[in-house]
Design an enzyme around this catalytic site. Structure first.
Site, PDB file in Angstrom:
ATOM      1  CG  ASP A 179     -10.517 -42.750 -40.365  1.00  0.00           C
ATOM      2  OD1 ASP A 179      -9.692 -42.783 -39.445  1.00  0.00           O
ATOM      3  OD2 ASP A 179     -10.690 -43.703 -41.140  1.00  0.00           O
ATOM      4  CD  GLU A 200     -15.867 -49.133 -36.370  1.00  0.00           C
ATOM      5  OE1 GLU A 200     -16.936 -49.533 -36.885  1.00  0.00           O
ATOM      6  OE2 GLU A 200     -14.963 -48.615 -37.031  1.00  0.00           O
TER       7      GLU A 200
HETATM    8  C1  GLC Z   1     -11.385 -46.693 -38.989  1.00  0.00           C
HETATM    9  C2  GLC Z   1     -10.871 -45.885 -37.802  1.00  0.00           C
HETATM   10  C3  GLC Z   1      -9.373 -46.114 -37.649  1.00  0.00           C
HETATM   11  C4  GLC Z   1      -9.102 -47.611 -37.548  1.00  0.00           C
HETATM   12  C5  GLC Z   1      -9.692 -48.354 -38.741  1.00  0.00           C
HETATM   13  C6  GLC Z   1      -9.586 -49.862 -38.595  1.00  0.00           C
HETATM   14  O1  GLC Z   1     -10.842 -46.247 -40.180  1.00  0.00           O
HETATM   15  O2  GLC Z   1     -11.154 -44.535 -37.958  1.00  0.00           O
HETATM   16  O3  GLC Z   1      -8.878 -45.473 -36.505  1.00  0.00           O
HETATM   17  O4  GLC Z   1      -7.726 -47.840 -37.476  1.00  0.00           O
HETATM   18  O5  GLC Z   1     -11.052 -48.050 -38.849  1.00  0.00           O
HETATM   19  O6  GLC Z   1     -10.177 -50.281 -37.408  1.00  0.00           O
END
Ligand code: GLC
Length: 408
Positions: free
Chosen positions: A140, A372
Site C-alpha cells: 500500500d 505483520e
Molecule cells: C495491508 C497490507 C496488504 C494486506 C492488508 C491485510 O493493507 O498492505 O497487503 O493485504 O493489510 O492484511
C-alpha cells in the site's frame, strides 16, 4: 481475517497466503478460505480486495462497506496469487479436494479472474495489468507510488476517521496526507462506477504497471495450466502456458532496467518507468525461464537488499535516503515477500541462501509474536501481532520439502 483488530474482514491475497499454510494442517479450511473468497467474485470477474464480515461492527474498519457502495465487498483488487494457492491446496489433499470438486469449481472462476485482469486492466495497451490504486499492489505505502500519487489531491484528514491508528503506532502507518490521497482515489474509482474503461479520463488517474502484480499473474497462469492438465483440458493448459510466457516476456521487455539490474513500476498515466528499488522488483524471481535472473539475484544480494545479511527481505532500498525501517512498506521486511523471494531463490538454484532466508523468517515470526512486519536490521516487530499470513507462511516454511516441491 488477517488480524482481529486491525483487519477484521477477509482480504483477497491474505486468503491465498493463509491457504498455503492451512493446507498442511487443515486442508478443508484452506479450501473453504478460497471458496469463500471466490463467492464474492464480481460478475465482471474481479476478485474484490476485501470481503466484509457482516458480523463486524461498521465502525471497526475504514473504509467499510458504506464507503465502497458495492454490497459486501470493496471494488479494488489485490495481486492474483490465488491460482497458485488453489493448486497447492489441491495437492496437499487430492482426495478431499476431489470429493468437494474443488478444482472443477474454482477453475472457471480463476479463468474469469485472469480474464478480467488481462481484458479490462491493460490500461497501458502493452499486455500488462495496471493497478488503479496503491492498495491493489498489496504494498500500500510503497515509495514506488509517491510520484504517481503526487498528482492526487488529498482528501482532508478531517473528512474521514482513520481506524488503523486505533490499533497501530502512527510511526508504523502511512501519513495522514497519503491516507487522504488513498481515500480520494478510491472515491474517484467508486464514483466512476469501478469502470476501467472510464478510468483514464478521471482527472487524478492513477494507473501503474507493477512488476509484482504482473509476475504473480504470469506465475498464476502457470498454476492454471497445471490445474487445466489435472482437469484433462490440454488445449486450455497450453493456452495458459502461452499467456504466462507472453506476460513474462513483456515484463522483461518493458519493466526491466538493464543498467540498474532491476524491475521498476511504470507510471502509465505519465508514461515513465520509475526508479525506486522496492521489493516488488524482486517478485519476478518466482518465474522460471527468467533470462535476467542472474542480474536480479546480484541486485538482491547487493547493498540495496543485502539478502542473507539482514533479517527477512527489506521492502525498500536500504541505501535510499527515505528508507524507514519501521514504516509500512517503506523499509521493513514482510513475511509474504520473504516467502515469495524464498520460492524464487529455490527456483533459481540458490538453495543455500533460500534455506538461510527460510530459517530466518521462521525465527523472526517466533521472536515477534507473528508480527505483520519487522525491522530488517534489528528484527524488532512492527504493525499488528498474531498476523494471519505470518503464521500461515511459517507453517509452510516449516514443511520445507512441500515448499521446495512448489517449484519442482
Ligand atoms: C495491508 C497490507 C496488504 C494486506 C492488508 C491485510 O493493507 O498492505 O497487503 O493485504 O493489510 O492484511
Amino acid at each position: 481475517m488477517p488480524s482481529r483488530e486491525l483487519y477484521p474482514h477477509q482480504w483477497s491475497w491474505d486468503s491465498a497466503f493463509i491457504a498455503f499454510g492451512l493446507r498442511h494442517v487443515a486442508p478443508e479450511r484452506a479450501r473453504r478460505e478460497l471458496v469463500t473468497l471466490f463467492s464474492a467474485q464480481w460478475r465482471d470477474g474481479r476478485v474484490p480486495h476485501i470481503l466484509f464480515n457482516p458480523d463486524t461492527p461498521p465502525e471497526a474498519y475504514f473504509p467499510g462497506p458504506g464507503f465502497w457502495r458495492a454490497g459486501r465487498t470493496s471494488g479494488l483488487i489485490q495481486p492474483p496469487v490465488h491460482a497458485r494457492a488453489v493448486w497447492a491446496t489441491h495437492r496437499a489433499d487430492p482426495d478431499g479436494s476431489a470429493a468437494e470438486a474443488f478444482l472443477g469449481t474454482l477453475y472457471p472462476r480463476l479463468v474469469a479472474w485472469h480474464r478480467y485482469l488481462t481484458r479490462h486492466r491493460d490500461l497501458g495497451g502493452r499486455g500488462l495489468v495496471s493497478i488503479v490504486h496503491p492498495w491493489e499492489s498489496g504494498m500500500d505505502n510503497s515509495p514506488a507510488w509517491d510520484a504517481p500519487l503526487s498528482r492526487v489531491t488529498p482528501e482532508a484528514a478531517t473528512s474521514f476517521t482513520r481506524r488503523d491508528l486505533d490499533h497501530g503506532e502512527a510511526a508504523d502507518r502511512p501519513s495522514d496526507e497519503d491516507y487522504g490521497r488513498y481515500v480520494r482515489l478510491a472515491a474517484e474509482y467508486r464514483d466512476c462506477g469501478y469502470s476501467d474503461a472510464r478510468w483514464p479520463e478521471v482527472s487524478d488517474g492513477f494507473s501503474v504497471e507493477d512488476p509484482g502484480v504482473n509476475a504473480l499473474l504470469a506465475d498464476a497462469e502457470l498454476a492454471l495450466a497445471e490445474i487445466a492438465d489435472a482437469l484433462a483440458l490440454p488445449s486450455a493448459a497450453a493456452a495458459h502456458r502461452e499467456s504466462a510466457a507472453r506476460i513474462a516476456k513483456t515484463l522483461v521487455d518493458t519493466l526491466w532496467d538493464d543498467a540498474a539490474g532491476f524491475f521498476f513500476a511504470r507510471d502509465v498515466h505519465a508514461d515513465v518507468l520509475g526508479d525506486k528499488h522496492t521489493c516488488a522488483g524482486l517478485i519476478p524471481l518466482v518465474l522460471p525461464d527468467l533470462p535476467v535472473a542472474p542480474a536480479l539475484l546480484a541486485t538482491a544480494a547487493g547493498p540495496r537488499f543485502a539478502l542473507g545479511r539482514v533479517r527477512g527481505v527489506p521492502s525498500y532500498d536500504l541505501t535510499a535516503a527515505d528508507f524507514d525501517p519501521a514504516r509500512y512498506w517503506r523499509g521493513p521486511s514482510w513475511f509474504n515477500v520473504g516467502w515469495l523471494v524464498h520460492r524464487g531463490l529455490v527456483r533459481h538454484g540458490e538453495v543455500a541462501l533460500a534455506r538461510r532466508l527460510g530459517a530466518d523468517l521462521v525465527a523472526l515470526a517466533g521472536q515477534t509474536g507473528f508480527a505483520e512486519y519487522t525491522d530488517p536490521f534489528t528484527g524488532t516487530g512492527h504493525g499488528t501481532r498474531s498476523f494471519g499470513w505470518t503464521a500461515a507462511l511459517t507453517l509452510d516454511l516449516l514443511s520445507g520439502p512441500a515448499q521446495e516441491a512448489l517449484v519442482a
